[in-house]
Design an enzyme around this catalytic site. Structure first.
Site, mmCIF file in Angstrom:
data_model
loop_
_atom_site.group_PDB
_atom_site.id
_atom_site.type_symbol
_atom_site.label_atom_id
_atom_site.label_comp_id
_atom_site.label_asym_id
_atom_site.label_seq_id
_atom_site.Cartn_x
_atom_site.Cartn_y
_atom_site.Cartn_z
ATOM 1 N N ARG A 157 10.524 28.755 -11.649
ATOM 2 C CA ARG A 157 11.988 28.764 -11.595
ATOM 3 C C ARG A 157 12.614 29.128 -12.939
ATOM 4 N NH1 ARG A 157 13.036 25.594 -6.752
ATOM 5 N NH2 ARG A 157 15.256 25.510 -7.098
ATOM 6 N N TYR A 160 15.303 31.888 -13.820
ATOM 7 C CA TYR A 160 16.701 31.590 -13.473
ATOM 8 C C TYR A 160 17.258 30.483 -14.374
ATOM 9 C CZ TYR A 160 20.662 30.400 -10.371
ATOM 10 O OH TYR A 160 21.917 30.150 -9.838
ATOM 11 N N GLY A 222 10.426 16.835 3.084
ATOM 12 C CA GLY A 222 11.843 16.906 3.452
ATOM 13 C C GLY A 222 12.651 15.751 2.885
ATOM 14 N N THR A 225 16.474 15.861 -2.021
ATOM 15 C CA THR A 225 17.904 15.892 -1.673
ATOM 16 C C THR A 225 18.653 17.018 -2.387
ATOM 17 O OG1 THR A 225 18.667 14.467 -3.486
ATOM 18 C CG2 THR A 225 17.886 13.373 -1.471
ATOM 19 N N ASP A 286 10.087 22.287 -7.532
ATOM 20 C CA ASP A 286 11.287 22.111 -6.702
ATOM 21 C C ASP A 286 11.945 20.773 -7.050
ATOM 22 O OD1 ASP A 286 13.089 22.611 -4.627
ATOM 23 O OD2 ASP A 286 11.868 21.502 -3.184
ATOM 24 N N PRO A 287 13.203 20.761 -7.491
ATOM 25 C CA PRO A 287 13.836 19.492 -7.872
ATOM 26 C C PRO A 287 13.826 18.463 -6.737
ATOM 27 C CG PRO A 287 15.138 21.335 -8.658
ATOM 28 C CD PRO A 287 14.079 21.910 -7.764
ATOM 29 N N ARG A 290 19.326 15.930 -6.317
ATOM 30 C CA ARG A 290 20.408 16.598 -7.051
ATOM 31 C C ARG A 290 21.758 16.115 -6.510
ATOM 32 N NH1 ARG A 290 19.843 22.747 -6.740
ATOM 33 N NH2 ARG A 290 18.264 22.574 -8.361
HETATM 34 P P1 NAD Z 1 24.956 36.253 -4.532
HETATM 35 O O1 NAD Z 1 23.594 36.824 -4.720
HETATM 36 O O2 NAD Z 1 25.560 36.336 -3.180
HETATM 37 O O3 NAD Z 1 25.987 36.890 -5.571
HETATM 38 C C1 NAD Z 1 25.585 37.449 -6.801
HETATM 39 C C2 NAD Z 1 26.113 38.863 -6.910
HETATM 40 O O4 NAD Z 1 25.740 39.409 -8.182
HETATM 41 C C3 NAD Z 1 25.543 39.813 -5.847
HETATM 42 O O5 NAD Z 1 26.595 40.535 -5.236
HETATM 43 C C4 NAD Z 1 24.635 40.756 -6.652
HETATM 44 O O6 NAD Z 1 24.504 42.015 -6.068
HETATM 45 C C5 NAD Z 1 25.344 40.758 -8.004
HETATM 46 N N1 NAD Z 1 24.486 41.131 -9.138
HETATM 47 C C6 NAD Z 1 23.301 40.569 -9.485
HETATM 48 N N2 NAD Z 1 22.793 41.186 -10.581
HETATM 49 C C7 NAD Z 1 23.701 42.131 -10.951
HETATM 50 C C8 NAD Z 1 23.755 43.076 -12.012
HETATM 51 N N3 NAD Z 1 22.773 43.179 -12.914
HETATM 52 N N4 NAD Z 1 24.833 43.900 -12.092
HETATM 53 C C9 NAD Z 1 25.838 43.805 -11.184
HETATM 54 N N5 NAD Z 1 25.841 42.917 -10.161
HETATM 55 C C10 NAD Z 1 24.776 42.093 -10.051
HETATM 56 O O7 NAD Z 1 24.838 34.714 -5.016
HETATM 57 P P2 NAD Z 1 25.879 33.512 -4.985
HETATM 58 O O8 NAD Z 1 25.215 32.369 -4.338
HETATM 59 O O9 NAD Z 1 27.194 33.969 -4.513
HETATM 60 O O10 NAD Z 1 25.956 33.169 -6.539
HETATM 61 C C11 NAD Z 1 26.997 33.648 -7.361
HETATM 62 C C12 NAD Z 1 26.871 33.032 -8.746
HETATM 63 O O11 NAD Z 1 26.981 31.609 -8.659
HETATM 64 C C13 NAD Z 1 25.525 33.316 -9.418
HETATM 65 O O12 NAD Z 1 25.732 33.522 -10.796
HETATM 66 C C14 NAD Z 1 24.737 32.055 -9.186
HETATM 67 O O13 NAD Z 1 23.771 31.848 -10.184
HETATM 68 C C15 NAD Z 1 25.838 30.993 -9.240
HETATM 69 N N6 NAD Z 1 25.456 29.795 -8.489
HETATM 70 C C16 NAD Z 1 25.491 29.786 -7.131
HETATM 71 C C17 NAD Z 1 25.100 28.636 -6.454
HETATM 72 C C18 NAD Z 1 25.153 28.542 -4.956
HETATM 73 O O14 NAD Z 1 24.806 27.477 -4.415
HETATM 74 N N7 NAD Z 1 25.579 29.549 -4.226
HETATM 75 C C19 NAD Z 1 24.679 27.507 -7.163
HETATM 76 C C20 NAD Z 1 24.633 27.590 -8.548
HETATM 77 C C21 NAD Z 1 25.046 28.723 -9.209
HETATM 78 N N1 UDP Z 2 14.032 24.395 1.589
HETATM 79 C C1 UDP Z 2 13.412 24.082 2.782
HETATM 80 N N2 UDP Z 2 13.223 25.091 3.696
HETATM 81 C C2 UDP Z 2 13.641 26.383 3.472
HETATM 82 C C3 UDP Z 2 14.292 26.669 2.262
HETATM 83 C C4 UDP Z 2 14.469 25.652 1.338
HETATM 84 O O1 UDP Z 2 13.042 22.939 3.036
HETATM 85 O O2 UDP Z 2 13.423 27.237 4.355
HETATM 86 C C5 UDP Z 2 14.204 23.310 0.610
HETATM 87 C C6 UDP Z 2 13.771 23.673 -0.807
HETATM 88 O O3 UDP Z 2 12.395 23.412 -0.968
HETATM 89 C C7 UDP Z 2 14.645 22.756 -1.626
HETATM 90 C C8 UDP Z 2 15.914 22.594 -0.803
HETATM 91 O O4 UDP Z 2 15.572 23.011 0.531
HETATM 92 O O5 UDP Z 2 14.023 21.499 -1.768
HETATM 93 C C9 UDP Z 2 17.078 23.461 -1.290
HETATM 94 O O6 UDP Z 2 16.598 24.779 -1.437
HETATM 95 P P1 UDP Z 2 17.568 26.008 -1.666
HETATM 96 O O7 UDP Z 2 16.700 27.211 -1.784
HETATM 97 O O8 UDP Z 2 18.644 26.037 -0.641
HETATM 98 O O9 UDP Z 2 18.324 25.693 -3.025
HETATM 99 P P2 UDP Z 2 17.855 25.127 -4.446
HETATM 100 O O10 UDP Z 2 18.608 23.886 -4.604
HETATM 101 O O11 UDP Z 2 16.390 24.880 -4.444
HETATM 102 O O12 UDP Z 2 18.240 26.201 -5.380
#
Ligand code: NAD
Ligand code: UDP
Length: 325
Positions: A157, A160, A222, A225, A286-287, A290
């Site tokens: 991980r 990221y 499972g 959280t 895997d955390p 959370r």
């Molecule tokens: P997403 O993949 O739907 O959106 C990310 C967008 O960034 C995509 O449209 C992708 O094409 C674009 N992108 C990636 N690399 C690029 C690059 N080099 N140049 C231009 N565009 C690029 O994901 P999301 O879930 O909507 O996440 C959006 C942001 O929020 C991310 O930065 C992610 O790390 C952060 N985030 C999301 C979550 C969540 O639960 N959804 C949680 C924590 C953080």
């Molecule tokens: N997970 C799962 N089945 C799936 C995908 C994810 O049980 O098909 C679990 C994963 O192992 C994690 C939690 O669900 O413990 C949340 O995963 P997700 O990828 O949604 O987000 P994360 O918090 O890990 O970024």
């Protein structure tokens, strides 16, 4: 404390990753407010479809570019200064960590530096989308912003987690030493319409499996959280931070903490599915748990999540039902 909108008509806002799941919802609200919005995306995990409905809006422009290669300053939409830059771009699903590792490292490092330089040059407010992953597999529960985290720097991980931690460090350095008006939001698990059914994250996977009548693939026991946030609540929180003068980092999400087994069962029940829950191998690092401590978000921004998991999941299931036919 109520925060008045700082960015509205007449303000230019750059949203990187603007065609992605969360960013496209942010773009919708900013366009509706009257901001001039430029969305920059290379569509690696996003889609033009997510912003297709904005095509005719005079205050919206979509630019295709990979920001890790630098900003496409030759494009007319990038020529004028921005009032705010929101760095939302990054693949975010754990399945992307294996398929797009270098792309994730680059967008969370060199791309961040390109954007920070531009924000300083423009005198723009810079908001960086960080993540609860900055806390790794946390030893503190719930997680406060003061917690430094428990991240394996060479684990699967880490591409990221460490890229996001680098982005936070870079944002703070530009804030401290280059006078940048900066904000960092640590986003917790968010779901809703426009997630890709096949993106690998738990909620879209479970919903797709439930709607297709396939087994629900819960990883491990499972018992791990997550606290799930409907995208509407997250967008409101992020914009409260943008509109403030706070730097943070500030957690954003909800305290609706569920085990993955409970989540799978809830999705099966809400979608009226006959799918059975099955238990499959769990990925490394895997955390285990959370949940955000939202004290700062409440005190500094007046943030309060409003959507119950059942409501948000129902809306998301309906969206997926239409999409999957
Ligand atoms: P997403 O993949 O739907 O959106 C990310 C967008 O960034 C995509 O449209 C992708 O094409 C674009 N992108 C990636 N690399 C690029 C690059 N080099 N140049 C231009 N565009 C690029 O994901 P999301 O879930 O909507 O996440 C959006 C942001 O929020 C991310 O930065 C992610 O790390 C952060 N985030 C999301 C979550 C969540 O639960 N959804 C949680 C924590 C953080
Ligand atoms: N997970 C799962 N089945 C799936 C995908 C994810 O049980 O098909 C679990 C994963 O192992 C994690 C939690 O669900 O413990 C949340 O995963 P997700 O990828 O949604 O987000 P994360 O918090 O890990 O970024």
């Amino acid at each position: 404390m109520k925060v008045a909108p700082r960015f509205g008509p007449g303000h230019r806002v750059l949203v990187t990753g603007g065609a992605g799941f969360v960013p496209s919802h942010l773009v919708d609200t900013l366009v509706a407010r009257g901001c001039t919005v430029v969305a920059l995306d290379n569509f690696v995990t996003g889609s033009k479809d997510n912003v297709a409905h904005l095509h005719d809006k005079p205050n919206f422009t979509l630019v295709e570019a990979d920001i890790s290669d630098g900003l496409p300053t030759h494009h007319p939409a990038l020529a004028e200064r921005f009032d705010a830059i929101m760095h939302m771009a990054s693949p975010a699903s754990p399945t992307d960590f294996a398929t797009l590792p270098v792309e994730i490292l680059r967008v969370g490092s060199v791309a961040t530096l390109h954007l920070l330089d531009r924000a300083v040059a423009d005198g723009a407010r810079f908001l960086m989308a960080s993540t609860s992953e900055a806390y790794g597999d946390p030893k503190e529960h719930p997680q406060r912003e003061t917690y430094w985290g428990n991240v394996n720097p060479i684990g699967v991980r880490s591409v990221y987690d460490e890229a996001k931690r680098f982005s936070e460090a870079a944002t703070m350095a530009y804030h401290r030493y280059r006078g940048l008006d900066a904000a960092i939001v640590r986003i917790f698990n968010t779901y809703g319409p426009r997630m890709r059914p096949d993106d690998g994250r738990a909620i879209p996977t479970f919903i797709s499996q439930a709607l297709r009548g396939e087994p629900i693939t819960v990883h491990g026991t499972g018992n791990q959280t997550r606290s799930i946030c409907y995208v509407e609540d997250l967008v409101r929180g992020i914009l409260l931070l943008l509109d403030s003068t706070e730097t943070g980092p500030v957690n954003c999400g909800t305290e609706h903490e569920l085990t993955m087994r409970q989540l799978a069962e809830l999705i099966v029940s809400l979608s009226g599915s006959t799918s059975e829950v099955t238990y499959v191998t769990r990925a490394a690092d895997d955390p285990e748990m959370r949940r955000p401590d939202l004290t700062l978000a409440r005190e500094l921004l007046g943030y309060e999540p409003a959507v119950a998991p059942e409501d948000g999941l129902r809306r998301t299931i309906e969206h997926f039902r239409e999409r999957l036919g």
